[in-house]
Design an enzyme around this catalytic site. Sequence first.
Site, PDB file in Angstrom:
ATOM      1  N   ALA A  98      64.915 -18.796  13.155  1.00 48.73           N
ATOM      2  CA  ALA A  98      65.043 -19.362  14.318  1.00 48.73           C
ATOM      3  C   ALA A  98      63.080 -19.074  15.104  1.00 48.73           C
ATOM      4  O   ALA A  98      62.362 -19.234  13.873  1.00 48.73           O
ATOM      5  CB  ALA A  98      65.270 -17.212  15.099  1.00 48.73           C
ATOM      6  N   GLY A 141      67.186 -17.311  10.218  1.00 51.54           N
ATOM      7  CA  GLY A 141      67.874 -17.888  10.691  1.00 51.54           C
ATOM      8  C   GLY A 141      68.880 -19.643  10.444  1.00 51.54           C
ATOM      9  O   GLY A 141      70.178 -19.772  10.335  1.00 51.54           O
ATOM     10  N   GLU A 144      71.384 -18.104   7.558  1.00 55.38           N
ATOM     11  CA  GLU A 144      72.337 -18.002   8.533  1.00 55.38           C
ATOM     12  C   GLU A 144      73.318 -19.680   9.178  1.00 55.38           C
ATOM     13  O   GLU A 144      74.470 -18.642   9.267  1.00 55.38           O
ATOM     14  CB  GLU A 144      71.970 -16.792   9.848  1.00 55.38           C
ATOM     15  CG  GLU A 144      71.478 -15.382   8.876  1.00 55.38           C
ATOM     16  CD  GLU A 144      71.018 -15.114  10.006  1.00 55.38           C
ATOM     17  OE1 GLU A 144      69.856 -15.040  10.416  1.00 55.38           O
ATOM     18  OE2 GLU A 144      70.566 -13.143  10.101  1.00 55.38           O
ATOM     19  N   GLU A 164      62.652 -11.935   7.528  1.00 58.08           N
ATOM     20  CA  GLU A 164      62.998 -12.105   8.442  1.00 58.08           C
ATOM     21  C   GLU A 164      61.479 -10.226   8.250  1.00 58.08           C
ATOM     22  O   GLU A 164      60.636  -9.736   8.987  1.00 58.08           O
ATOM     23  CB  GLU A 164      63.874 -10.859   9.014  1.00 58.08           C
ATOM     24  CG  GLU A 164      64.807 -12.667   9.819  1.00 58.08           C
ATOM     25  CD  GLU A 164      65.923 -12.583   8.266  1.00 58.08           C
ATOM     26  OE1 GLU A 164      65.684 -11.921   7.432  1.00 58.08           O
ATOM     27  OE2 GLU A 164      66.209 -13.760   9.151  1.00 58.08           O
TER      28      GLU A 164
END
Length: 250
Positions: A98, A141, A144, A164
């Site tokens: 992200a 992300g 993911e 993260e």
Amino acid sequence: IAVACRSCQWLHSCLTYQLITSYDRNHNLFNLYEYILVEKRGENQDVGYIQLNRPKALNALCDGLMLELGKALDAFEADGTVGAIVLTGSDRAFAAGADIKEMQNRTFQECYAGNFLAHWNRVSTTRKPVIAAVNGFALGGGCELAMMCDIIFAGEKAQFGQPEILLGTIPGAGGTQRLTRAVGKSLAMEMVLTGDRITAQEAKQSAYELTLAEGNRLEKRLFHSTFATEDRKEGMTAFVEKRKANFKDQ
Ligand code: CAA
């Protein structure tokens, strides 16, 4: 003026939507997206091909990119000539997560009330098979996003990780749940708790299957709650300022 602006915005979004879902004479989608490249490929032009295209940011998944990805998936899903979809990045990065710069100043209230990242699920709800072709970084992300696809086809340079923790937060788009099912609890916990990465070979050797359920919802709430901590803000600020994070367990 406010009404005029709002209707301008509405008109703009209608036009943009029509434009980005237009086809040329060869039935290719026009590449009018900012963050992705979209076309139909294959002998019969029946493969929907989406390439993440933010090279300077290692394909960090900003809001604009994820919205465009959703629109491209909508268009391919509605196109009866498309049988499957390939989602890829570059040799250097599938996606480095992200967008930390976009998230850096978000508050807990904003994340919780806006159900931050909820729309990312679009990939996993696509009814046509989606194949992630991954090389380079697939982190946070990005990892993911790859795991939301039906099949991951990984190159030799692929590196999967959920770093993260190094930013003072946790995976927020299915990482803790899908990774457990992909590589098993032990390795998934090791990766999530250390931020260490694994190669395509290591991922393949650890492949594991379980069922997916409530975990994603719980994870999203826990992810949002990291935005109530000072360490999450410090972790992301340190990344943006290119320095080591000074975590205080607060
Ligand atoms: N968000 C925003 N920008 C990012 C980014 C990210 N996730 N990852 C890389 N970039 C940017 C860098 O800031 C840099 O931009 P500038 O040149 O403007 O400074 C550019 O991409 C190139 O990155 P680096 O200079 O850091 O390249 P490197 O080769 O030295 O390192 C890397 C590559 C190891 C991938 C490193 O960039 C990195 O650690 N990135 C962050 C990875 C990460 O923590 N991802 C998880 C994000 S949080 C998340 O995804 C939450 C969730 O579950 C949804």
